[in-house]
Design a protein around this motif. Structure first.
Motif, PDB file in Angstrom:
ATOM      1  N   LYS A 137      40.544 -21.491  41.366  1.00 32.32           N
ATOM      2  CA  LYS A 137      39.157 -21.489  40.892  1.00 32.32           C
ATOM      3  C   LYS A 137      38.587 -20.085  41.027  1.00 32.32           C
ATOM      4  O   LYS A 137      38.774 -19.420  42.050  1.00 32.32           O
ATOM      5  CB  LYS A 137      38.319 -22.470  41.723  1.00 32.32           C
ATOM      6  N   ALA A 138      37.878 -19.633  39.985  1.00 25.88           N
ATOM      7  CA  ALA A 138      37.278 -18.295  40.001  1.00 25.88           C
ATOM      8  C   ALA A 138      35.791 -18.381  40.292  1.00 25.88           C
ATOM      9  O   ALA A 138      35.119 -19.360  39.949  1.00 25.88           O
ATOM     10  CB  ALA A 138      37.509 -17.597  38.665  1.00 25.88           C
ATOM     11  N   SER A 139      35.282 -17.333  40.915  1.00 28.51           N
ATOM     12  CA  SER A 139      33.848 -17.189  41.151  1.00 28.51           C
ATOM     13  C   SER A 139      33.458 -15.760  40.807  1.00 28.51           C
ATOM     14  O   SER A 139      34.320 -14.907  40.570  1.00 28.51           O
ATOM     15  CB  SER A 139      33.503 -17.506  42.612  1.00 28.51           C
ATOM     16  N   LEU A 140      32.160 -15.490  40.774  1.00 29.92           N
ATOM     17  CA  LEU A 140      31.702 -14.142  40.460  1.00 29.92           C
ATOM     18  C   LEU A 140      32.114 -13.173  41.559  1.00 29.92           C
ATOM     19  O   LEU A 140      32.074 -13.499  42.747  1.00 29.92           O
ATOM     20  CB  LEU A 140      30.183 -14.119  40.291  1.00 29.92           C
ATOM     21  N   SER A 187      35.716  -0.088  39.623  1.00 28.01           N
ATOM     22  CA  SER A 187      35.492  -1.263  40.492  1.00 28.01           C
ATOM     23  C   SER A 187      36.741  -1.753  41.201  1.00 28.01           C
ATOM     24  O   SER A 187      36.719  -2.808  41.844  1.00 28.01           O
ATOM     25  CB  SER A 187      34.881  -2.432  39.691  1.00 28.01           C
ATOM     26  N   ARG A 188      37.827  -1.006  41.166  1.00 22.77           N
ATOM     27  CA  ARG A 188      39.086  -1.539  41.691  1.00 22.77           C
ATOM     28  C   ARG A 188      39.082  -1.721  43.205  1.00 22.77           C
ATOM     29  O   ARG A 188      39.898  -2.485  43.731  1.00 22.77           O
ATOM     30  CB  ARG A 188      40.253  -0.648  41.245  1.00 22.77           C
ATOM     31  N   LEU A 189      38.166  -1.061  43.920  1.00 26.69           N
ATOM     32  CA  LEU A 189      38.085  -1.290  45.364  1.00 26.69           C
ATOM     33  C   LEU A 189      37.588  -2.691  45.703  1.00 26.69           C
ATOM     34  O   LEU A 189      37.657  -3.112  46.860  1.00 26.69           O
ATOM     35  CB  LEU A 189      37.167  -0.253  46.019  1.00 26.69           C
ATOM     36  N   HIS A 190      37.086  -3.408  44.700  1.00 21.07           N
ATOM     37  CA  HIS A 190      36.565  -4.756  44.937  1.00 21.07           C
ATOM     38  C   HIS A 190      37.295  -5.815  44.119  1.00 21.07           C
ATOM     39  O   HIS A 190      36.792  -6.932  43.979  1.00 21.07           O
ATOM     40  CB  HIS A 190      35.066  -4.790  44.623  1.00 21.07           C
ATOM     41  N   LEU A 191      38.466  -5.471  43.595  1.00 20.27           N
ATOM     42  CA  LEU A 191      39.193  -6.406  42.742  1.00 20.27           C
ATOM     43  C   LEU A 191      40.601  -6.633  43.271  1.00 20.27           C
ATOM     44  O   LEU A 191      41.324  -5.673  43.570  1.00 20.27           O
ATOM     45  CB  LEU A 191      39.291  -5.855  41.313  1.00 20.27           C
ATOM     46  N   ALA A 192      41.011  -7.881  43.366  1.00 24.76           N
ATOM     47  CA  ALA A 192      42.406  -8.185  43.674  1.00 24.76           C
ATOM     48  C   ALA A 192      43.241  -7.839  42.446  1.00 24.76           C
ATOM     49  O   ALA A 192      42.917  -8.247  41.331  1.00 24.76           O
ATOM     50  CB  ALA A 192      42.566  -9.661  44.026  1.00 24.76           C
ATOM     51  N   ALA A 230      40.511 -10.441  37.111  1.00 28.56           N
ATOM     52  CA  ALA A 230      39.383  -9.908  37.877  1.00 28.56           C
ATOM     53  C   ALA A 230      38.368  -9.189  37.001  1.00 28.56           C
ATOM     54  O   ALA A 230      37.187  -9.114  37.346  1.00 28.56           O
ATOM     55  CB  ALA A 230      39.891  -8.958  38.960  1.00 28.56           C
ATOM     56  N   GLN A 231      38.803  -8.634  35.877  1.00 29.83           N
ATOM     57  CA  GLN A 231      37.903  -7.971  34.929  1.00 29.83           C
ATOM     58  C   GLN A 231      38.669  -7.760  33.623  1.00 29.83           C
ATOM     59  O   GLN A 231      39.903  -7.757  33.608  1.00 29.83           O
ATOM     60  CB  GLN A 231      37.409  -6.618  35.450  1.00 29.83           C
ATOM     61  N   ASN A 232      37.942  -7.542  32.550  1.00 29.09           N
ATOM     62  CA  ASN A 232      38.605  -7.215  31.286  1.00 29.09           C
ATOM     63  C   ASN A 232      38.935  -5.727  31.288  1.00 29.09           C
ATOM     64  O   ASN A 232      38.260  -4.921  30.658  1.00 29.09           O
ATOM     65  CB  ASN A 232      37.727  -7.561  30.085  1.00 29.09           C
ATOM     66  N   TYR A 233      39.991  -5.378  32.010  1.00 32.05           N
ATOM     67  CA  TYR A 233      40.348  -3.965  32.104  1.00 32.05           C
ATOM     68  C   TYR A 233      40.966  -3.458  30.806  1.00 32.05           C
ATOM     69  O   TYR A 233      40.958  -2.256  30.535  1.00 32.05           O
ATOM     70  CB  TYR A 233      41.309  -3.733  33.281  1.00 32.05           C
ATOM     71  N   THR A 252      32.833  -8.882  37.132  1.00 31.98           N
ATOM     72  CA  THR A 252      34.106  -8.985  37.846  1.00 31.98           C
ATOM     73  C   THR A 252      34.189 -10.372  38.475  1.00 31.98           C
ATOM     74  O   THR A 252      33.169 -11.032  38.694  1.00 31.98           O
ATOM     75  CB  THR A 252      34.257  -7.912  38.938  1.00 31.98           C
ATOM     76  N   TYR A 253      35.422 -10.778  38.786  1.00 27.39           N
ATOM     77  CA  TYR A 253      35.648 -12.154  39.225  1.00 27.39           C
ATOM     78  C   TYR A 253      36.661 -12.192  40.363  1.00 27.39           C
ATOM     79  O   TYR A 253      37.544 -11.343  40.469  1.00 27.39           O
ATOM     80  CB  TYR A 253      36.142 -13.008  38.042  1.00 27.39           C
ATOM     81  N   ARG A 254      36.498 -13.205  41.199  1.00 28.57           N
ATOM     82  CA  ARG A 254      37.432 -13.426  42.304  1.00 28.57           C
ATOM     83  C   ARG A 254      38.106 -14.779  42.116  1.00 28.57           C
ATOM     84  O   ARG A 254      37.426 -15.797  41.972  1.00 28.57           O
ATOM     85  CB  ARG A 254      36.701 -13.400  43.642  1.00 28.57           C
ATOM     86  N   VAL A 255      39.418 -14.779  42.124  1.00 27.19           N
ATOM     87  CA  VAL A 255      40.167 -16.024  42.000  1.00 27.19           C
ATOM     88  C   VAL A 255      40.568 -16.493  43.394  1.00 27.19           C
ATOM     89  O   VAL A 255      41.150 -15.737  44.173  1.00 27.19           O
ATOM     90  CB  VAL A 255      41.421 -15.847  41.124  1.00 27.19           C
ATOM     91  N   CYS A 256      40.238 -17.728  43.691  1.00 24.46           N
ATOM     92  CA  CYS A 256      40.643 -18.348  44.955  1.00 24.46           C
ATOM     93  C   CYS A 256      41.883 -19.195  44.671  1.00 24.46           C
ATOM     94  O   CYS A 256      41.800 -20.247  44.033  1.00 24.46           O
ATOM     95  CB  CYS A 256      39.513 -19.207  45.515  1.00 24.46           C
ATOM     96  N   TRP A 257      43.031 -18.698  45.118  1.00 22.32           N
ATOM     97  CA  TRP A 257      44.287 -19.404  44.878  1.00 22.32           C
ATOM     98  C   TRP A 257      44.473 -20.491  45.931  1.00 22.32           C
ATOM     99  O   TRP A 257      44.033 -20.344  47.072  1.00 22.32           O
ATOM    100  CB  TRP A 257      45.457 -18.420  44.901  1.00 22.32           C
TER     101      TRP A 257
END
Length: 745
Positions: free
Chosen positions: A451-454, A628-633, A358-361, A460-465
């Motif tokens: 597949k990931a999207s913005l 940004s963790r409130l918006h990251l899986a 989701a991000q380079n934490y 940050t990124y969202r992965v659609c499993w």
């Protein structure tokens, strides 16, 4: 005895503007020091309960009260209280005699707010002492494990030992449970209180190391600011660990001052190797040139305007003494402003693979096994701006969790200057696109159907499993007893606002007697074939009734759902099913809001209040949250059972919910920890959003029997999971165990 209640009049005296009645809020703070004076506040000396309800537009807010006893306003006569947005917040206040004036500061920054409730309630000393002891037991690390009855005698003994008044000591400890240090303005003060490693300690530590590998620091340089570059180089020279090599690759800088500076440093220390590239390439090409010079077993990544802490490499090698198998070591970090002042620390979790997608934490400081970096091909050109993220995804793919070590200390200072991503990700928008490319490359190789999207936030990124081709049946279990006014909106909303259609809904009726409730259950069961009612007429036991529900469930997936839940987005169940179908995942939790659109649940953090608390509680719905963790899986140790999905075979594998020791509270946390111990990762996703009218149907623990049960459940959790509760790998030991806001401990 009727309590003596005072509701003072608030008079605006500084940086406050009243708003028109048609506005959402009543007041606007027009500066960072808004102030009210309290009038008609004829308060008796002694103990009071301060009660405040304030609605505001801030991510979080802390009110402060100042008491002037004739010597003016001072911090010594101040109490603070973090506010629950739109909800009544209470705390004890001890008022000295002779108060002349009281000042109330509602916010610490510009913003809008309304005060709906503000009063003082006089308390008997006995009641106040009871409340104080209870809070210390629940919220103060020093009193964890004490009984409420033993706190006051222990406080008095400690006060006698310190030769101070016991009430002053008690208030200091009580006040500490309300301190909420934001990671900006108070970070400097917090740092000043942290112990530093002395030269003698560092020397003793170094001499104890059996393994002392060379660490090669990779430093790409291009037209660097000479002042910042010199500070960077000086931070390497200041390392207390001596076995390092600094591999500098100058990417054909045109600034002669840069070359002169590099030559001077290289001449002064043979551990510094400088390579001058003939043609300008990019940061990836320059980093690979630096890698070619590396002779160390490990390589560390350093940017040309950043700084290492003096103990950075010492801490890395210290970690290797107990984890010699480590191939990746990373640390926490903070930022440097243009004045060289440290701010905005990022205290990270331990290895969290979903958060890395989701991000380079991980970011800085990163130290990697050099051979591993070479094996995966070094830095890939075409991924500039996210080259470190790309490298981390490729290297961690080859590593087991035990090969990845997190050092929960700030070892890297990231300089926030114009043009730096430390200042704003918008300065390097190309990094976001390249980061997305890196994540999708990783997925294509290891999870080709994902597949990931913005994401919602830059970089940050969202992965659609993927969903299985044959959609699994989900059994949603909803325990209830009467209260049709709660149950009906929940059931009807699930049926109407759920686009994943392969589910059954089991209403677990815990002995309802209300005719309207019984009529509704009969009607909805007849109306929708997916609904079944399971009767269980026993004393309330949340764990037991859900275990019964699982035995009646036909689905491959179990959904624990409170009867006061209402879906917001129709894709909530689809999102959760996508995650729970992953073999490595155990429990999946959702993002839950109070009806006022503040966060009720964004995952569970272990250890808060002694057992567990909810991450980001009372943050606004659209707040970014901690980095940004409130918006990251991402992975968490536990999620609430108010809305939790788990595969049925996993539920049965760990024995379900604990109906013997945890009839009401913490059964979900206990369950998640059992699932984690069985080898699964628990997940939280912000893309499944629901309202939660928390504990409306069950009620509060407001009598002796309920309080005794609650205390027994806390005792069981501490006795069973103390080590895990005190060391949450999805959190950080530098962050608070008192509040739910990721403030500093």
């Amino acid at each position: 005895m009727k309590p003596f209640v005072v509701t003072p009049r608030l008079i605006a005296i500084n940086q406050l503007a009243a708003l028109p009645k048609e506005e959402t809020f009543a007041w606007r703070a027009v500066g960072d020091d808004p102030q009210f004076a309290l009038r008609n506040a004829l308060l008796l000396p002694g103990w009071h309960m301060l009660e405040v309800e304030m609605k505001h537009d801030q991510e979080c807010a802390v009110l402060k009260l100042y008491f002037d006893t004739g010597e003016g306003i001072s911090e010594a006569q101040r109490v603070a209280m973090p506010l629950k947005n739109g909800r009544i917040t209470k705390r004890l206040v001890y008022l000295p005699g002779g108060i002349k004036h009281i000042r109330f500061d509602p916010l610490e920054s510009e913003g809008c707010f309304s005060i709906r409730h503000f009063r003082f309630v006089w308390l008997t000393p006995w009641f106040a002492h009871d409340r104080l002891a209870q809070r210390l037991v629940n919220m103060h690390f020093q009193w964890r494990g004490y009984t409420k009855q033993s706190v006051l005698p222990a406080l008095k003994a400690l006060a006698a030992e310190k030769q101070v008044k016991w009430r002053e000591l008690a208030l200091q400890h009580y006040e500490a449970t309300f301190e909420s240090f934001d990671t900006g303005s108070n970070y400097t003060d917090w740092l000043a209180r942290q112990p530093e490693l002395t030269t003698e300690q560092a020397t003793a530590c170094l001499s104890s190391f059996e393994c002392q590998p060379t660490v090669s620091i990779l430093l790409p340089v291009y037209n660097s600011d000479p002042g910042y570059l010199a500070a960077c180089l000086d931070s390497v020279l200041a390392q207390r660990y001596p076995h390092w090599q600094l591999c500098i690759a100058d990417d054909a800088s045109q600034d002669e001052a840069v070359k002169a500076l590099l030559d001077r440093y290289a001449a002064a220390d043979t551990r510094i190797v400088v390579t001058y590239r003939e043609q300008n390439g990019n940061i990836c090409a320059a980093s690979n040139t630096a890698l070619e010079s590396a002779v160390g077993e490990f390589v560390a990544l350093l940017d040309h305007d950043d700084c290492l802490s003096p103990d950075a490499l010492l801490e890395v090698v210290h970690a290797l003494q107990t984890a010699p198998q480590a191939k990746l070591i990373y640390s926490d970090e903070d930022k440097l402003n243009s004045f060289g002042e440290r701010y905005e620390p990022h205290y990270k979790p331990d290895w969290n693979p979903d958060l890395l997608l989701a991000q380079n934490y991980i970011s800085h400081l990163t130290v990697l096994n050099a051979q591993l970096v070479r094996t995966v091909g070094g830095f890939r050109e075409g991924y500039e701006g996210s080259q470190d993220h790309d490298l981390l995804l490729r290297t961690t793919a080859a590593l087991a969790p035990e090969h990845i070590v997190h050092i929960p200390k700030v070892l890297y200072h990231w300089r926030a200057i114009e043009g730096s991503t430390a200042l704003s990700h918008q300065h390097k928008s190309y990094s976001q696109d390249n980061g997305l490319k890196a994540v999708n490359d990783y997925l294509a190789q290891h999870f080709p159907d994902a597949k990931a999207s913005l994401g919602h936030i830059p970089n940050t990124y969202r992965v659609c499993w993927p969903l299985p081709e044959s959609r699994p049946l989900v059994s949603l279990l909803v325990p209830t007893r009467d209260r049709v006014e709660i149950l009906q909106p929940c059931i009807d909303a699930i049926l109407a606002r759920t686009d994943y259609q392969q589910f059954e809904l089991l209403i677990l009726d815990n002995g309802s007697r209300c005719p309207a409730t019984l009529a509704y259950m009969k009607e909805v069961q007849a109306r929708d074939s997916r609904v079944r009612v399971v009767e269980w007429d026993q004393p309330f036991n949340y764990s037991a009734i859900n275990n019964v529900g699982v035995r009646h469930a036909k689905g491959e997936i179990i959904g624990l759902i409170n009867n006061d839940i209402e879906p917001i987005n129709s894709g909530w169940l689809t999102e959760m099913v996508r995650h729970v179908c992953r073999e490595s995942v155990g429990c999946v939790g959702a993002k839950l809001y109070y009806p006022d659109d503040t966060v009720q649940h964004a995952g569970v953090i272990l250890g808060i209040g002694g057992v567990a608390g909810h991450a980001h509680k009372y943050f606004s719905r659209h707040a970014y949250g901690y980095f940004s963790r409130l918006h990251l899986a991402h992975g968490l140790s536990a999620v609430t059972g108010a809305c939790l999905l788990v595969r049925k075979n996993v539920y049965e594998q760990v024995g379900g919910l604990n109906e013997t020791h945890l009839a009401v509270a913490f059964n979900d946390v206990d369950f998640c920890l059992k699932v984690r111990e069985a080898g699964y990762r628990n997940m939280w996703t912000p893309y499944a959003e629901l309202y939660h009218h928390e504990s409306v149907s069950r009620g509060a623990d407001d009598n002796e029997e309920k309080r005794a049960r609650a205390a027994a459940e806390v005792h069981y959790m501490r006795a069973t999971w103390a080590e895990q509760l005190d060391n949450d790998p999805a959190y950080n030991p530098n962050l608070t165990l008192t509040h739910e806001d990721f403030s500093l401990r």
